[in-house]
Scaffold this motif. Structure first.
Motif, mmCIF file in Angstrom:
data_model
loop_
_atom_site.group_PDB
_atom_site.id
_atom_site.type_symbol
_atom_site.label_atom_id
_atom_site.label_comp_id
_atom_site.label_asym_id
_atom_site.label_seq_id
_atom_site.Cartn_x
_atom_site.Cartn_y
_atom_site.Cartn_z
ATOM 1 N N LYS A 298 0.857 -1.184 0.000
ATOM 2 C CA LYS A 298 0.000 0.000 0.000
ATOM 3 C C LYS A 298 0.893 1.233 0.000
ATOM 4 O O LYS A 298 2.083 1.159 0.311
ATOM 5 C CB LYS A 298 -0.933 0.003 1.194
ATOM 6 C CG LYS A 298 -0.263 0.194 2.544
ATOM 7 C CD LYS A 298 -1.284 0.202 3.662
ATOM 8 C CE LYS A 298 -0.624 0.352 5.021
ATOM 9 N NZ LYS A 298 -1.598 0.387 6.105
ATOM 10 N N LYS A 299 0.313 2.347 -0.378
ATOM 11 C CA LYS A 299 1.035 3.621 -0.332
ATOM 12 C C LYS A 299 0.798 4.234 1.037
ATOM 13 O O LYS A 299 -0.336 4.301 1.503
ATOM 14 C CB LYS A 299 0.525 4.560 -1.415
ATOM 15 C CG LYS A 299 0.957 4.161 -2.795
ATOM 16 C CD LYS A 299 1.624 5.323 -3.444
ATOM 17 C CE LYS A 299 2.120 4.859 -4.809
ATOM 18 N NZ LYS A 299 3.069 5.743 -5.332
ATOM 19 N N GLU A 300 1.878 4.646 1.676
ATOM 20 C CA GLU A 300 1.768 5.292 2.980
ATOM 21 C C GLU A 300 2.875 6.330 3.106
ATOM 22 O O GLU A 300 4.049 6.018 2.865
ATOM 23 C CB GLU A 300 1.882 4.255 4.097
ATOM 24 C CG GLU A 300 1.620 4.825 5.469
ATOM 25 C CD GLU A 300 1.571 3.773 6.547
ATOM 26 O OE1 GLU A 300 2.500 3.749 7.381
ATOM 27 O OE2 GLU A 300 0.627 2.971 6.534
ATOM 28 N N LYS A 301 2.504 7.529 3.464
ATOM 29 C CA LYS A 301 3.468 8.622 3.637
ATOM 30 C C LYS A 301 4.304 8.817 2.378
ATOM 31 O O LYS A 301 5.501 9.081 2.449
ATOM 32 C CB LYS A 301 4.364 8.365 4.839
ATOM 33 C CG LYS A 301 3.629 8.264 6.143
ATOM 34 C CD LYS A 301 4.555 7.947 7.296
ATOM 35 C CE LYS A 301 3.745 7.754 8.550
ATOM 36 N NZ LYS A 301 4.523 7.308 9.671
ATOM 37 N N GLY A 302 3.686 8.619 1.215
ATOM 38 C CA GLY A 302 4.386 8.818 -0.042
ATOM 39 C C GLY A 302 5.334 7.695 -0.418
ATOM 40 O O GLY A 302 6.059 7.797 -1.400
#
Length: 157
Positions: A94-98
């Motif tokens: 997943k995408k998290e904090k870029g």
């Protein structure tokens, strides 16, 4: 916004040392599901590149850019990027904090792997997981193999 590697040596050290545990059940479920073997290989690239420091907020996050990962693993940046999108759709990243993050990263740690390895698996679960291996024309689990006494005695002199 990509999480910056303020100390590039630290990020590379994490790729070059340590370990991850790849649970057999996870691998089996992924390959028997929608994941292709090649996609599992790309997942391994991301898994091996994830930050494993449990004392940090970035646990399970990939701190390297696609460009850096392509150089580290000697693969095409475009292919790496395309496979990351596939793995996001499959629910593994997943995408998290870029940045990219491994979903449920804990399951790949020694503590979780040991806990999962101790789980009992019943014959019923195995029959559900592998129904094609338990055909009707095979020997029943309840059947006993009968020994032929004449064969056993034929080796006596």
């Amino acid at each position: 916004m990509q999480l910056r590697n303020l100390n590039p040596f630290s990020g590379l050290r994490q790729i070059n040392k340590g370990y991850v545990c790849l649970p057999r059940k996870f691998t089996l479920n992924q390959l028997r599901g929608e994941l292709k073997p090649q996609e599992l290989g790309y997942f391994m690239i991301f898994l091996m590149s994830a930050d494993w420091d449990t004392n940090k907020y970035r646990h399970g996050i990939i701190r390297h850019s696609f460009s850096d990962l392509a150089k580290i693993w000697k693969v095409s940046e475009t292919t790496l990027r395309q496979n990351s999108h596939k793995l996001i759709k499959r629910g593994l990243l997943k995408k998290e904090k870029g940045s990219l993050k491994i979903i449920n990263f804990e399951q790949f740690t020694a503590r979780e792997a040991q806990k999962n390895a101790k789980e009992e698996i019943t014959n019923g679960q195995l029959m559900t997981d592998f129904p094609e291996l338990f055909l009707d024309d095979e020997i029943s689990l309840n059947d006993q193999i009968k020994e032929d006494d004449t064969f056993k005695d034929s080796f006596k002199t």
